[in-house]
Design an enzyme around this catalytic site. Structure first.
Site, PDB file in Angstrom:
ATOM      1  N   HIS B 236       0.872  -1.271  -0.047  1.00  0.00           N
ATOM      2  CA  HIS B 236      -0.131   0.098   0.192  1.00  0.00           C
ATOM      3  C   HIS B 236       0.758   1.285  -0.010  1.00  0.00           C
ATOM      4  O   HIS B 236       1.922   1.089   0.524  1.00  0.00           O
ATOM      5  CB  HIS B 236      -0.758   0.035   1.247  1.00  0.00           C
ATOM      6  N   HIS B 245       6.095  -3.870   4.689  1.00  0.00           N
ATOM      7  CA  HIS B 245       5.436  -5.110   4.525  1.00  0.00           C
ATOM      8  C   HIS B 245       4.455  -5.168   3.347  1.00  0.00           C
ATOM      9  O   HIS B 245       4.293  -4.315   2.692  1.00  0.00           O
ATOM     10  CB  HIS B 245       4.186  -5.105   6.036  1.00  0.00           C
TER      11      HIS B 245
END
Lengths: 307, 307
Positions: B236, B245
């Site tokens: 994201h 991550h």
């Protein structure tokens, strides 16, 4: 079934109790929709029922009415937070639905869930698989050309810049009613006929892209009152038709098929400014559907990451 | 209201009829969900009701039961195609809901719709606005470090590669129940603590990213039976916490917040192979929410395209 007349034709008003469940063809749990294959218990013929729950009506008097009669079943309670199963009176639970009856095998195929796959198209894949496949398909773009030539749908034109190099035409997408700004959805279709998709953009096209950005921002602000940062402008990859076009939507609106990969116009302009050959070299991800011609070509070329 | 005891505490079982509608705080029509501000008619205190229609139960016997008693109201009929308003019996229309009562102003602020905006962060914006803002925020990453150090949530580890350079830990996202493969949602959290986001990746990190891709594909295939092309792996931007991550989700599943901008892992690896400094130079789009600290910094710098 009750026989009714529609447009002078004798037709039948179905009674769902005459059908029995056969199969869930597909479903969209997040949108609370389901596509069912049914079977008429008398005729043995197939039917497809599409059932899509209605959104909540956002009107105070309607809400006050169901609040008054709703039943709550307590599932969990922790301090000021409670979880419940809420039952609203029947009339507030309408489901938008449609029934195809009798349904043919073609209808069934159309509604049956098709597996989707991530595909990462390299520049080489584009040259050896995608481009030849689009050329081979002889995609009919007459509707685009008729539109650009003012031969069809002239009442749908929102804005028209006829410049042969940097021009484009702006029109509501078919998914938009043209009124509710909350789900504004337009398409900007470029005048040039030699660009199939974002994959073919180079530094040469920056003036075209900047013209689209500038004019669309202005028109959307003037006509619909939205600031440039309240709309998204992007390309789909792969596009649904091979003539360069840009989607313009209200950022608040989550369009169906949001799972499709998007390349933002602003991102594309900046990429091309820094690396004029960016889209000739980069890997572009897209989502392929089982049964698509292009997906099969990637499968034949063993570029589908199937294991 | 009925007084009930929960965990030894005296608590109250609410009756919705005691409340009246005040305001729609926000809504998600496509997901058939609504967030309502209510007012208790006796105490005058505020409550927030979250109402989210349930998906259809995809079980033949349940479907046959509501088909039997459903009422159809014909809206339009054309040949074999009919449109209807369908009313299912009350018990099939459960709405998942929660009530916060009494609700404070803070709760109300949290649930009230916040305007969202497109922001196009250039490399310069990152250096002058975003990076200083993250550093300033002193984001607490203890939960990440405790997890990586096996000090917390050890039962949630799906896979663990402790290598200090290319290692990562794989765990279910909190939005996933860990069981239904149809909405599989994992997070791969890298061991290295010096990479805040995709923005800081360079060619140097290719071995790390390739290791994550290879191992996650293998583990997801072995444990959940999904092929590499049936999952999406992406970053994201902006991430919700500043420690690198990667989201790993079933491609079929449209996660809430799908409007967020995603950068696919495969796309990032190929970009870095072609242009090792890609993420130091490219413009990265993201969606900002009114009230966010970072959004306000972009506004102060006049980088919000507000007109």
């Amino acid at each position: 079934m009750t026989t009714i007349k529609v447009n002078g034709e004798v037709n039948i008003q179905p009674n769902l109790a005459e059908f029995e469940f056969k199969e869930v063809l597909s479903s969209d749990p997040s949108r609370k929709a389901v596509f069912l294959l049914l079977n008429n218990k008398t005729t043995g013929k197939a039917a497809i029922l599409v059932a899509d729950k209605n959104p909540f009506v956002e009107d105070g008097s309607v809400i006050n009415e169901w609040i008054k009669d709703a039943k709550l079943r307590n599932l969990a309670q922790n301090d000021i937070y409670g979880s419940y199963e809420l039952l609203m009176p029947e009339k507030f639970n309408a489901v938008k639905s449609s029934l195809i009856y009798p349904a043919t095998d073609k209808h069934i195929l159309k509604y049956r869930r098709r597996e989707v796959y991530m595909i990462y198209e390299t520049a080489d894949d584009y040259k050896s698989i995608t481009k030849p496949s689009i050329k081979e398909s002889l995609f009919n773009l007459d509707w685009v050309y008729n539109f650009l030539d003012h031969k069809a749908e002239t009442d749908r034109i929102v804005f028209d810049d006829p410049d042969p190099n940097i021009g484009f035409m702006l029109a509501p997408d078919l998914k938009w009613n043209g009124v509710d700004v909350d789900n504004l959805y337009l398409q900007a279709i470029v005048v040039r006929r030699d660009i199939m998709s974002v994959r073919e953009l180079t530094g040469e096209h920056i003036p075209l892209l900047e013209n689209v950005r500038k004019q669309v921002r202005r028109v959307v602000k003037e006509k619909y009152g939205l600031n440039p940062n309240q709309i998204k402008m992007y390309f789909h990859y792969q596009p649904s038709y091979p003539h360069l076009h840009i989607h313009v939507i209200n950022i608040k609106y989550e369009a169906p098929g949001a799972g499709m990969t998007c390349i933002f116009l602003d991102e594309a302009i900046d990429n091309l400014k820094i690396w004029p050959d960016f889209y000739q070299r980069a890997t572009l991800p897209f989502v392929g559907k089982e049964g698509d011609v292009l997906l099969n070509k990637f499968r034949e070329a063993k570029r589908l990451n199937e294991e």
